[in-house]
Scaffold this motif. Structure first.
Motif, mmCIF file in Angstrom:
data_model
loop_
_atom_site.group_PDB
_atom_site.id
_atom_site.type_symbol
_atom_site.label_atom_id
_atom_site.label_comp_id
_atom_site.label_asym_id
_atom_site.label_seq_id
_atom_site.Cartn_x
_atom_site.Cartn_y
_atom_site.Cartn_z
ATOM 1 N N ALA A 196 9.146 0.425 -15.291
ATOM 2 C CA ALA A 196 9.654 -0.266 -16.476
ATOM 3 C C ALA A 196 10.782 -1.215 -16.146
ATOM 4 N N LYS A 197 11.540 -0.935 -15.059
ATOM 5 C CA LYS A 197 12.700 -1.752 -14.727
ATOM 6 C C LYS A 197 12.438 -2.709 -13.584
ATOM 7 N N ALA A 198 11.219 -2.710 -13.037
ATOM 8 C CA ALA A 198 10.903 -3.611 -11.939
ATOM 9 C C ALA A 198 10.986 -5.043 -12.417
ATOM 10 N N PRO A 199 11.264 -5.995 -11.529
ATOM 11 C CA PRO A 199 11.365 -7.401 -11.914
ATOM 12 C C PRO A 199 10.124 -7.870 -12.658
ATOM 13 N N ALA A 200 10.339 -8.449 -13.837
ATOM 14 C CA ALA A 200 9.220 -8.890 -14.669
ATOM 15 C C ALA A 200 8.719 -10.240 -14.186
ATOM 16 N N THR B 263 0.834 -1.211 0.000
ATOM 17 C CA THR B 263 0.000 0.000 0.000
ATOM 18 C C THR B 263 0.865 1.256 0.000
ATOM 19 N N ASN B 264 1.930 1.220 0.813
ATOM 20 C CA ASN B 264 2.836 2.375 0.872
ATOM 21 C C ASN B 264 3.561 2.592 -0.450
ATOM 22 N N ILE B 265 3.961 1.476 -1.078
ATOM 23 C CA ILE B 265 4.661 1.576 -2.361
ATOM 24 C C ILE B 265 3.751 2.173 -3.421
ATOM 25 N N ASN B 266 2.494 1.706 -3.470
ATOM 26 C CA ASN B 266 1.559 2.235 -4.466
ATOM 27 C C ASN B 266 1.275 3.712 -4.217
ATOM 28 N N ALA B 267 1.216 4.096 -2.936
ATOM 29 C CA ALA B 267 0.963 5.505 -2.618
ATOM 30 C C ALA B 267 2.116 6.384 -3.071
ATOM 31 N N ARG C 146 2.969 -12.662 -4.766
ATOM 32 C CA ARG C 146 3.840 -11.497 -4.805
ATOM 33 C C ARG C 146 4.379 -11.181 -3.417
ATOM 34 N N LEU C 147 3.516 -11.276 -2.432
ATOM 35 C CA LEU C 147 3.962 -11.034 -1.060
ATOM 36 C C LEU C 147 4.997 -12.067 -0.626
ATOM 37 N N GLN C 148 4.811 -13.302 -1.050
ATOM 38 C CA GLN C 148 5.779 -14.346 -0.718
ATOM 39 C C GLN C 148 7.125 -14.056 -1.371
ATOM 40 N N HIS C 149 7.087 -13.535 -2.610
ATOM 41 C CA HIS C 149 8.341 -13.198 -3.288
ATOM 42 C C HIS C 149 9.064 -12.059 -2.571
ATOM 43 N N ILE C 150 8.306 -11.014 -2.193
ATOM 44 C CA ILE C 150 8.909 -9.899 -1.472
ATOM 45 C C ILE C 150 9.498 -10.380 -0.149
ATOM 46 N N ASN C 151 8.781 -11.258 0.522
ATOM 47 C CA ASN C 151 9.265 -11.773 1.799
ATOM 48 C C ASN C 151 10.528 -12.609 1.619
ATOM 49 N N SER C 152 10.587 -13.394 0.522
ATOM 50 C CA SER C 152 11.781 -14.223 0.279
ATOM 51 C C SER C 152 12.997 -13.360 -0.017
ATOM 52 N N VAL C 153 12.784 -12.221 -0.717
ATOM 53 C CA VAL C 153 13.900 -11.312 -1.007
ATOM 54 C C VAL C 153 14.435 -10.711 0.290
ATOM 55 N N ARG C 154 13.558 -10.254 1.142
ATOM 56 C CA ARG C 154 13.985 -9.578 2.374
ATOM 57 C C ARG C 154 14.516 -10.540 3.419
ATOM 58 N N ILE D 284 14.408 2.210 -4.358
ATOM 59 C CA ILE D 284 15.059 0.903 -4.430
ATOM 60 C C ILE D 284 14.096 -0.175 -3.955
ATOM 61 N N ASN D 285 13.384 0.112 -2.877
ATOM 62 C CA ASN D 285 12.400 -0.828 -2.353
ATOM 63 C C ASN D 285 11.327 -1.099 -3.398
ATOM 64 N N GLU D 286 10.910 -0.072 -4.104
ATOM 65 C CA GLU D 286 9.866 -0.212 -5.114
ATOM 66 C C GLU D 286 10.361 -0.982 -6.333
ATOM 67 N N ALA D 287 11.645 -0.803 -6.693
ATOM 68 C CA ALA D 287 12.169 -1.394 -7.920
ATOM 69 C C ALA D 287 12.597 -2.842 -7.748
ATOM 70 N N CYS D 288 13.228 -3.171 -6.621
ATOM 71 C CA CYS D 288 13.748 -4.539 -6.464
ATOM 72 C C CYS D 288 13.418 -5.168 -5.117
ATOM 73 N N TYR D 289 12.537 -4.519 -4.336
ATOM 74 C CA TYR D 289 11.997 -5.082 -3.091
ATOM 75 C C TYR D 289 13.027 -5.191 -1.966
ATOM 76 N N VAL D 290 14.155 -4.540 -2.090
ATOM 77 C CA VAL D 290 15.149 -4.532 -1.010
ATOM 78 C C VAL D 290 14.873 -3.327 -0.116
ATOM 79 N N ASP D 291 14.643 -3.585 1.153
ATOM 80 C CA ASP D 291 14.261 -2.525 2.091
ATOM 81 C C ASP D 291 15.517 -1.928 2.722
ATOM 82 N N ALA D 292 16.012 -0.856 2.117
ATOM 83 C CA ALA D 292 17.191 -0.172 2.654
ATOM 84 C C ALA D 292 16.818 0.890 3.673
ATOM 85 N N THR D 293 15.528 1.056 3.928
ATOM 86 C CA THR D 293 15.078 2.052 4.899
ATOM 87 C C THR D 293 15.017 1.470 6.304
ATOM 88 N N ASN D 294 14.393 0.309 6.430
ATOM 89 C CA ASN D 294 14.196 -0.297 7.742
ATOM 90 C C ASN D 294 15.253 -1.339 8.095
#
Length: 287
Positions: free
Chosen positions: A51-55, A22-26, A64-72, A99-109
């Motif tokens: 355009a450069k987000a993982p296809a 939700t935060n990313i979409n906002a 999708r949530l499982q993929h984001i969770n596996s990356v983090r 960066i979080n939006e493009a490749c799901y790596v959370d460099a903020t938290n």
């Protein structure tokens, strides 16, 4: 009881990931004007990130949530590689949120990811945005040629291969135009770029060329190396050592196995000294 706890924990993870989406979409819907990053690196925008987000095609949000969770949840080194690959490929400057939006790596938290990114030799951080940092600041073919001319003893191509996206094509163009030489180092097996100084382009008389080409050189490199040493010059190769190593190593780079000594069988023609003990010389291979 354990099953209920697992389901509750999974539900909490889904809610947390859903909140992240939700935060990313906002953020994707809002664009902010910010100062340009270091050295005029293009700023990443919502459209370029999309355009450069993982296809990856997901059947539903759960996958999708499982993929984001596996990356983090993956190794920090794998997350850093995802970010550096993104910066290298795009050559744009990203905020931690982008960066979080493009490749799901959370460099903020994730403090460890943030600290290792800011201290990485391949990443430049201006206090707000991350961008790729090559070993040498070369921007175009003209600057590349001038840079190579500053190294008359040659520069490793691997040191400039990430300077800018078209650097390898420009190296081949400079080679075709005769401005540089691209040679392979016999010791390190790496390609090296040498400047072709226009000052040394001199005209040689035809008679001198005939004399030079008429010199009969030894056919064996070992003899050539010996002649160089006699004249006070150090050969760039060591053929004797290479031939010795080639005899000790097979084609795959592994040491050759030592040849086993052939065990001689006792035959009817074998001369026996202890003929009075025939049971010692019984050979099952001899009829």
């Amino acid at each position: 009881m354990a099953l209920k706890e697992s389901l509750a924990k999974f539900k909490q993870q889904q809610e947390k990931c859903q909140l992240t989406l939700t935060n990313i979409n906002a953020r994707a819907g809002s664009s902010r004007a910010e100062p340009p990053p270091h050295k005029s690196v293009p700023i990443a925008t919502s459209s370029s990130i999309a355009a450069k987000a993982p296809a990856i095609k997901f059947s539903n949000d759960t996958e999708r949530l499982q993929h984001i969770n596996s990356v983090r949840k993956g190794p920090i080194s794998a997350q850093l590689k995802r970010v550096i690959d993104l910066l290298l490929k795009t050559r744009e400057a990203f905020t931690a949120e982008q960066i979080n939006e493009a490749c799901y790596v959370d460099a903020t938290n994730n403090k460890e990811v943030f600290d290792r990114l800011t201290n990485n030799d391949k990443v430049f951080y201006d206090g707000k945005r991350f961008s790729y940092k090559p070993k040498y600041d070369i921007r175009n073919q003209k600057a590349l040629l001038q840079f190579i001319r500053d190294y008359p003893n040659g520069i490793r191509i691997g040191d400039v291969s990430d300077a800018y996206p078209a650097v390898m094509e420009d190296l081949q163009a400079l080679k075709a135009s005769g401005d540089v030489w691209l040679l392979s180092n016999s010791d390190s097996r790496e390609d090296v770029a040498y400047p072709n100084d226009p000052k040394i382009n001199i005209k040689v008389d035809a008679d001198l060329k005939v004399l030079f080409r008429g010199i009969d050189l030894p056919h064996d490199m070992i003899d050539i190396e010996k002649d160089l040493q006699k004249n006070g010059m150090k050969p760039a190769t060591n053929t004797a050592m290479r031939r010795t190593m080639a005899q000790l190593v097979d084609g795959t780079g592994n040491p050759k196995p030592k040849a086993k000594k052939k065990v001689r069988d006792i035959s009817k023609r074998t001369r026996l000294t202890n003929a009075h003990l025939p049971e010692l010389f019984q050979n099952p291979n001899v009829p």
